[in-house]
Design a protein around this motif. Structure first.
Motif: not given
Length: 245
Positions: A184, A214-215, A180, A218-219, A211, A176-177, A154, A222
């Motif tokens: 979180v 989010v995982d 994310r 997230f894709e 996390y 994007e970071d 990260e 975005v």
């Protein structure tokens, strides 16, 4: 001196890129203030001519009213203009909407929700995230080592403070970071709503649960943001401090 000058210009440019609407409104306020001083100036040298004084007095009556109308129009104009780059406030608004309602906002959707003059407000539904603090002020070295061991890939560090969640980005972190990290922080804060109960940071279990959530989304999140017109490749944090390890 040349290096200092370049640094100052870089900092000012970063601030203007992050909040262009705010600086446009400020510029108009300063312009109208200058116009008002121009109108007042003939009254200062002892009212040299009665007619000129009366004429300028009429402008004092009309000028402020027109200035108020002008500033109001500029504010409404800036509110109506959507901006599709991510900065701290727009990122928080987008994340809050998604966390709370499961909906992805477009730049046009959030334009009237931005605070143009005071953009640093904390948004609770987005984890009350504050970005840009110096790394050493946000997290202890021992906690940082533990954090990087858990999440080595990260490009952000988040740590709960007394009244907010601090996030520090690496120097090459993208939009994007930042998104994310914000998500979180929002999920972790929702799992532990009392900020005062854990001033030394989120627990490992709270972060791991956040996390996982989010995982799982997230894709898609975005992809929908990009479809709505957002540029997620950059994050404009003004003069916020970043770190490099």
């Amino acid at each position: 001196m040349q290096h200092v000058g370049k640094l100052i210009c870089s900092n000012l440019g970063a601030r203007m890129d992050s909040e262009p609407k705010r600086w446009r409104i400020l510029a108009d306020l300063l312009y109208d203030l200058g116009s008002g001083l121009e109108v007042l100036s003939p009254l200062c040298p002892s009212l040299f001519l009665e007619v000129a004084g009366l004429g300028n007095f009429a402008k004092l009556v009309v000028g402020p009213l027109l200035s108020v109308v002008h500033v109001y129009s500029v504010v409404e104009e800036m509110k109506a203009a959507p901006v599709n780059t991510l900065n701290p406030q727009r990122t928080a608004l987008v994340v809050a909407k998604f966390i709370k309602e499961g909906k992805v906002s477009s730049p046009a959707d959030i334009r009237y929700h931005e605070d143009l003059m005071f953009p640093g407000r904390l948004i609770k539904d987005a984890g009350s995230v504050k970005v840009g603090q110096a790394l050493h002020r946000v997290i202890k070295p021992s906690k940082l080592s533990e954090y990087k061991e858990m999440f080595p890939s990260e490009k952000f560090v988040i740590c709960r403070g007394n009244n907010c969640t601090n996030m520090v980005l690496e120097h090459d972190a993208t939009g994007e970071d930042a998104l994310r990290g914000w998500m979180v922080a929002a999920y972790a804060a929702a799992a532990a709503p009392s900020l005062e109960s854990s001033p030394d940071g989120f627990s490992s279990s709270a972060l791991l649960d956040a996390y996982e959530k989010v995982d799982s989304v997230f894709e898609k999140f975005v992809s929908e943001l990009q479809a709505k017109g957002w540029h997620t490749d950059r994050f404009l944090d003004g003069t916020g401090t970043r770190f490099a390890l």
